[in-house]
Design a protein around this motif. Structure first.
Motif, PDB file in Angstrom:
ATOM      1  N   GLU A   6      -4.860  -1.032   7.872  1.00  0.00           N
ATOM      2  CA  GLU A   6      -4.995  -0.398   6.551  1.00  0.00           C
ATOM      3  C   GLU A   6      -3.637  -0.215   5.889  1.00  0.00           C
ATOM      4  O   GLU A   6      -3.467  -0.515   4.701  1.00  0.00           O
ATOM      5  CB  GLU A   6      -5.692   0.949   6.687  1.00  0.00           C
ATOM      6  N   ILE A  63       3.009   5.519  -4.880  1.00  0.00           N
ATOM      7  CA  ILE A  63       2.259   6.361  -3.958  1.00  0.00           C
ATOM      8  C   ILE A  63       2.990   7.695  -3.835  1.00  0.00           C
ATOM      9  O   ILE A  63       4.186   7.725  -3.514  1.00  0.00           O
ATOM     10  CB  ILE A  63       2.127   5.714  -2.564  1.00  0.00           C
ATOM     11  N   LYS A  77      -2.738   8.397   3.204  1.00  0.00           N
ATOM     12  CA  LYS A  77      -2.937   7.121   3.884  1.00  0.00           C
ATOM     13  C   LYS A  77      -1.715   6.709   4.704  1.00  0.00           C
ATOM     14  O   LYS A  77      -1.833   5.958   5.675  1.00  0.00           O
ATOM     15  CB  LYS A  77      -3.251   6.020   2.854  1.00  0.00           C
ATOM     16  N   GLN A  96      -0.717  -5.139  -0.950  1.00  0.00           N
ATOM     17  CA  GLN A  96      -1.235  -4.967  -2.311  1.00  0.00           C
ATOM     18  C   GLN A  96      -0.196  -4.328  -3.226  1.00  0.00           C
ATOM     19  O   GLN A  96      -0.063  -4.707  -4.392  1.00  0.00           O
ATOM     20  CB  GLN A  96      -2.498  -4.105  -2.272  1.00  0.00           C
ATOM     21  N   LEU A  97       0.515  -3.354  -2.692  1.00  0.00           N
ATOM     22  CA  LEU A  97       1.542  -2.676  -3.491  1.00  0.00           C
ATOM     23  C   LEU A  97       2.656  -3.646  -3.867  1.00  0.00           C
ATOM     24  O   LEU A  97       3.095  -3.684  -5.029  1.00  0.00           O
ATOM     25  CB  LEU A  97       2.098  -1.490  -2.710  1.00  0.00           C
ATOM     26  N   ILE A 115      -2.236  -1.948   2.412  1.00  0.00           N
ATOM     27  CA  ILE A 115      -1.716  -1.206   1.263  1.00  0.00           C
ATOM     28  C   ILE A 115      -0.353  -1.747   0.861  1.00  0.00           C
ATOM     29  O   ILE A 115      -0.067  -1.950  -0.328  1.00  0.00           O
ATOM     30  CB  ILE A 115      -1.638   0.299   1.592  1.00  0.00           C
ATOM     31  N   SER A 150      -0.245   7.932  -9.026  1.00  0.00           N
ATOM     32  CA  SER A 150      -0.365   7.492  -7.634  1.00  0.00           C
ATOM     33  C   SER A 150      -1.516   6.507  -7.498  1.00  0.00           C
ATOM     34  O   SER A 150      -2.661   6.823  -7.827  1.00  0.00           O
ATOM     35  CB  SER A 150      -0.576   8.691  -6.712  1.00  0.00           C
ATOM     36  N   TRP A 151      -1.213   5.313  -6.981  1.00  0.00           N
ATOM     37  CA  TRP A 151      -2.218   4.260  -6.862  1.00  0.00           C
ATOM     38  C   TRP A 151      -3.028   4.369  -5.569  1.00  0.00           C
ATOM     39  O   TRP A 151      -4.106   3.802  -5.478  1.00  0.00           O
ATOM     40  CB  TRP A 151      -1.538   2.899  -6.937  1.00  0.00           C
ATOM     41  N   TRP A 152      -2.491   5.047  -4.572  1.00  0.00           N
ATOM     42  CA  TRP A 152      -3.216   5.326  -3.330  1.00  0.00           C
ATOM     43  C   TRP A 152      -2.936   6.771  -2.935  1.00  0.00           C
ATOM     44  O   TRP A 152      -1.892   7.326  -3.291  1.00  0.00           O
ATOM     45  CB  TRP A 152      -2.731   4.430  -2.187  1.00  0.00           C
TER      46      TRP A 152
END
Length: 384
Positions: free
Chosen positions: A76, A43, A61, A83-84, A80, A55-57
């Motif tokens: 949220e 990220i 955020k 999941q990360l 994240i 960057s995955w997100w």
């Protein structure tokens, strides 16, 4: 359980806000110079993306500050992080590097390190200023800490935490003698104008509490000195929100909004009204007088203020060990007080000159070859 196999020189990074993006981009510079074929993902923000980071997100955020504000976004953010973590354990990079954002990164690092993945934390949490209880969390989370202030490695060593001083990356980005004329030319500002830079923060939560106060303070300053020029650097992702706040303020149409360009704004200005955070150190390195302000949800303020270990909040004051610039926090951050303190700098050239000399000494103390020192420390971690 043995660690999964890994492709050499795969790094994962998380930088949760604009200041972390700058720090991480300089770290990536050092890693790419040491390992030209390296790949980094996780990220990050625009400066990291410009260096080929994946960057995955969106970085925005994670850009939330304050206990109450974090609670509003907790589900949220926690999702994240889960999941990360799962993705990193599947893909197994050589090293995870958490860049600042300790509330997000330290727990993530501890979980990864507990499974055998090596971790580095870049920027020692301010345990010398507040929340000293974080020491145990840092010890569990990081194989090594990269410190941006010279006194931090010895402090961490006493707690059994390996650390290296790598200098403050921003000190090498900002010139010793900023070019005010070039910055003003780039922004289309007259060379002889008196310029106030408004920096109410890089997070939505900061803008919600500070931007309107800053614009109201600017209106009071303009009433006292009609020739003042006001500029405000804004992250492009937040520009629409700032424009809306500006239109609703007494300064509608009278503040030049800049897309990013915070360094250009600081180089161009005579004084800055600025939110507490990393940007205050950048202002000090630009040798600019400032008024530091902060306001947040009242419960967040009570919780944070209770854990404060030093009388200062702003980084320039902490590093100088005294109130070299004013701090107007929470209820004290009224438009009237902000305007008065900012205008006071414009009426005191001798005081400004003394402050600039103090900031020049600080700049020299913080300048190091940060990209190379980061790469040196990370190479040792990889070889351990």
């Amino acid at each position: 359980m043995s660690a999964p196999t890994t492709t050499p020189r795969q790094f994962a990074l998380v930088a949760g806000e604009a200041s972390g993006d700058l720090l991480a981009s300089l770290l990536l510079e050092g890693l790419q110079a040491r390992w030209p074929d390296m790949h980094a993902a996780g990220i990050g923000g625009p400066r990291m993306l410009a260096r080929g980071f994946e960057s995955w997100w969106p970085q925005e955020k994670l850009a939330v500050r304050g206990y109450i504000e974090v609670l509003r976004h907790y589900a949220e953010i926690a999702g994240i992080r889960r999941q990360l973590k799962a993705r990193l354990l599947r893909e197994w990079p050589q090293l995870f590097i958490g860049v600042d954002a300790p509330d997000f990164n330290l727990d993530l690092e501890a979980g990864l390190r507990g499974r055998g993945l090596k971790t580095v934390h870049f920027v020692c949490p301010s345990i010398w200023a507040w929340r000293a209880d974080r020491v145990d969390k840092i010890r569990a989370a990081a194989d090594h800490v990269l410190c941006i202030f010279p006194f931090e490695p010895a402090l961490l060593a006493k707690q059994g935490i390996a650390a290296s001083y790598v200098g403050h990356p921003v000190a090498n980005v900002i010139p010793i003698t900023p070019d005010r004329a070039a910055a003003r030319a780039a922004l289309g500002i007259e060379a002889d104008a008196t310029v106030v830079a408004l920096l109410p923060g890089s997070r939505r939560s900061e803008l919600r509490y500070l931007a309107s106060r800053f614009f109201s303070a600017a209106a009071l300053m303009q009433r006292a000195r009609p020739a003042l020029k006001f500029i405000a650097p804004v992250l492009p992702a937040l520009r629409a929100e700032v424009e809306q706040l500006l239109v609703a303020s007494p300064m509608a149409g009278q503040v030049q909004l800049l897309d990013g360009q915070s360094h250009t704004a600081l180089a161009a200005c005579d004084v800055t009204l600025i939110a507490s955070g990393t940007a205050t150190l950048e202002a000090a390195l630009f040798k600019r007088p400032m008024v530091i302000a902060y306001n947040m949800h009242s419960l967040s303020w009570r919780l944070m203020h209770r854990q404060q270990l030093q009388p200062w909040v702003g980084l320039p004051n902490i590093l100088c060990g005294e109130f070299v610039v004013p701090e107007l926090l929470q209820d004290a951050a009224t438009p009237e007080a902000l305007a008065e303190a900012t205008l006071a700098w414009l009426a005191a050239p001798d005081r400004v000159a003394a402050l600039q000399q103090r900031f020049a000494t600080l700049h020299d103390e913080l300048r190091r070859d940060t990209p190379t020192l980061c790469a040196d420390a990370i190479q040792k971690v990889l070889q351990s």
